[in-house]
Design a protein around this motif. Structure first.
Motif, PDB file in Angstrom:
ATOM      1  N   MET A   5       9.628   6.334  35.253  1.00 56.36           N
ATOM      2  CA  MET A   5       8.883   5.744  34.166  1.00 56.36           C
ATOM      3  C   MET A   5       7.786   4.877  34.778  1.00 56.36           C
ATOM      4  N   ASN A   6       6.561   5.062  34.302  1.00 54.02           N
ATOM      5  CA  ASN A   6       5.474   4.254  34.849  1.00 54.02           C
ATOM      6  C   ASN A   6       5.393   2.908  34.124  1.00 54.02           C
ATOM      7  N   ASP A   7       4.561   2.020  34.640  1.00 59.10           N
ATOM      8  CA  ASP A   7       4.466   0.665  34.099  1.00 59.10           C
ATOM      9  C   ASP A   7       4.008   0.644  32.645  1.00 59.10           C
ATOM     10  N   VAL A   8       3.113   1.543  32.281  1.00 58.91           N
ATOM     11  CA  VAL A   8       2.605   1.576  30.905  1.00 58.91           C
ATOM     12  C   VAL A   8       3.709   1.990  29.940  1.00 58.91           C
ATOM     13  N   SER A   9       4.452   3.012  30.289  1.00 61.67           N
ATOM     14  CA  SER A   9       5.557   3.463  29.440  1.00 61.67           C
ATOM     15  C   SER A   9       6.599   2.370  29.275  1.00 61.67           C
ATOM     16  N   ARG A  10       6.925   1.707  30.369  1.00 63.23           N
ATOM     17  CA  ARG A  10       7.907   0.614  30.308  1.00 63.23           C
ATOM     18  C   ARG A  10       7.405  -0.512  29.423  1.00 63.23           C
ATOM     19  N   GLN A  11       6.141  -0.866  29.537  1.00 60.82           N
ATOM     20  CA  GLN A  11       5.584  -1.950  28.718  1.00 60.82           C
ATOM     21  C   GLN A  11       5.589  -1.574  27.238  1.00 60.82           C
ATOM     22  N   ILE A  12       5.309  -0.322  26.935  1.00 57.26           N
ATOM     23  CA  ILE A  12       5.356   0.134  25.542  1.00 57.26           C
ATOM     24  C   ILE A  12       6.774  -0.024  24.992  1.00 57.26           C
ATOM     25  N   LEU A  13       7.773   0.365  25.760  1.00 53.47           N
ATOM     26  CA  LEU A  13       9.153   0.225  25.306  1.00 53.47           C
ATOM     27  C   LEU A  13       9.545  -1.241  25.144  1.00 53.47           C
ATOM     28  N   LEU A  14       9.105  -2.085  26.061  1.00 56.98           N
ATOM     29  CA  LEU A  14       9.397  -3.516  25.941  1.00 56.98           C
ATOM     30  C   LEU A  14       8.728  -4.104  24.700  1.00 56.98           C
ATOM     31  N   ASN A  15       7.509  -3.674  24.410  1.00 57.31           N
ATOM     32  CA  ASN A  15       6.829  -4.117  23.191  1.00 57.31           C
ATOM     33  C   ASN A  15       7.586  -3.652  21.953  1.00 57.31           C
ATOM     34  N   GLN A  16       8.097  -2.433  22.000  1.00 57.18           N
ATOM     35  CA  GLN A  16       8.882  -1.910  20.882  1.00 57.18           C
ATOM     36  C   GLN A  16      10.123  -2.774  20.658  1.00 57.18           C
ATOM     37  N   LEU A  17      10.776  -3.202  21.737  1.00 61.09           N
ATOM     38  CA  LEU A  17      11.947  -4.060  21.608  1.00 61.09           C
ATOM     39  C   LEU A  17      11.594  -5.379  20.921  1.00 61.09           C
ATOM     40  N   VAL A  18      10.463  -5.958  21.273  1.00 63.80           N
ATOM     41  CA  VAL A  18      10.034  -7.218  20.662  1.00 63.80           C
ATOM     42  C   VAL A  18       9.774  -7.034  19.170  1.00 63.80           C
ATOM     43  N   ILE A  19       9.143  -5.949  18.813  1.00 62.85           N
ATOM     44  CA  ILE A  19       8.867  -5.675  17.396  1.00 62.85           C
ATOM     45  C   ILE A  19      10.174  -5.489  16.632  1.00 62.85           C
ATOM     46  N   ILE A  20      11.100  -4.741  17.202  1.00 61.49           N
ATOM     47  CA  ILE A  20      12.394  -4.531  16.548  1.00 61.49           C
ATOM     48  C   ILE A  20      13.125  -5.855  16.378  1.00 61.49           C
ATOM     49  N   GLU A  21      13.104  -6.701  17.414  1.00 58.99           N
ATOM     50  CA  GLU A  21      13.743  -8.018  17.312  1.00 58.99           C
ATOM     51  C   GLU A  21      13.165  -8.826  16.164  1.00 58.99           C
ATOM     52  N   ALA A  22      11.869  -8.714  15.951  1.00 60.78           N
ATOM     53  CA  ALA A  22      11.225  -9.457  14.867  1.00 60.78           C
ATOM     54  C   ALA A  22      11.584  -8.877  13.498  1.00 60.78           C
ATOM     55  N   LEU A  23      11.816  -7.577  13.418  1.00 66.15           N
ATOM     56  CA  LEU A  23      12.106  -6.936  12.136  1.00 66.15           C
ATOM     57  C   LEU A  23      13.563  -7.067  11.696  1.00 66.15           C
TER      58      LEU A  23
END
Length: 54
Positions: free
Chosen positions: A1-19
């Motif tokens: 997994m490259n850095d961009v893909s990992r960052q996208i997944l981490l961003n998704q986790l933050v959004i889910i935590e907020a929802l």
């Protein structure tokens, strides 16, 4: 997994935590779906992150 893909997944986790607190509880609810997606995404990130040796 490259850095961009990992960052996208981490961003998704933050959004889910907020929802999650905004969703309704229940057996087949949006909250449970969000929690399941969170677990799946977090596991994917853990599996694809190289272990640091120290």
């Amino acid at each position: 997994m490259n850095d961009v893909s990992r960052q996208i997944l981490l961003n998704q986790l933050v959004i889910i935590e907020a929802l999650i607190p905004l969703s309704k509880p229940g057996a087949d609810s949006t909250r449970e779906l969000l929690r399941q997606r969170y677990r799946e995404t977090a596991q994917l990130v853990r599996d694809q992150t190289p272990q640091q040796r120290g």
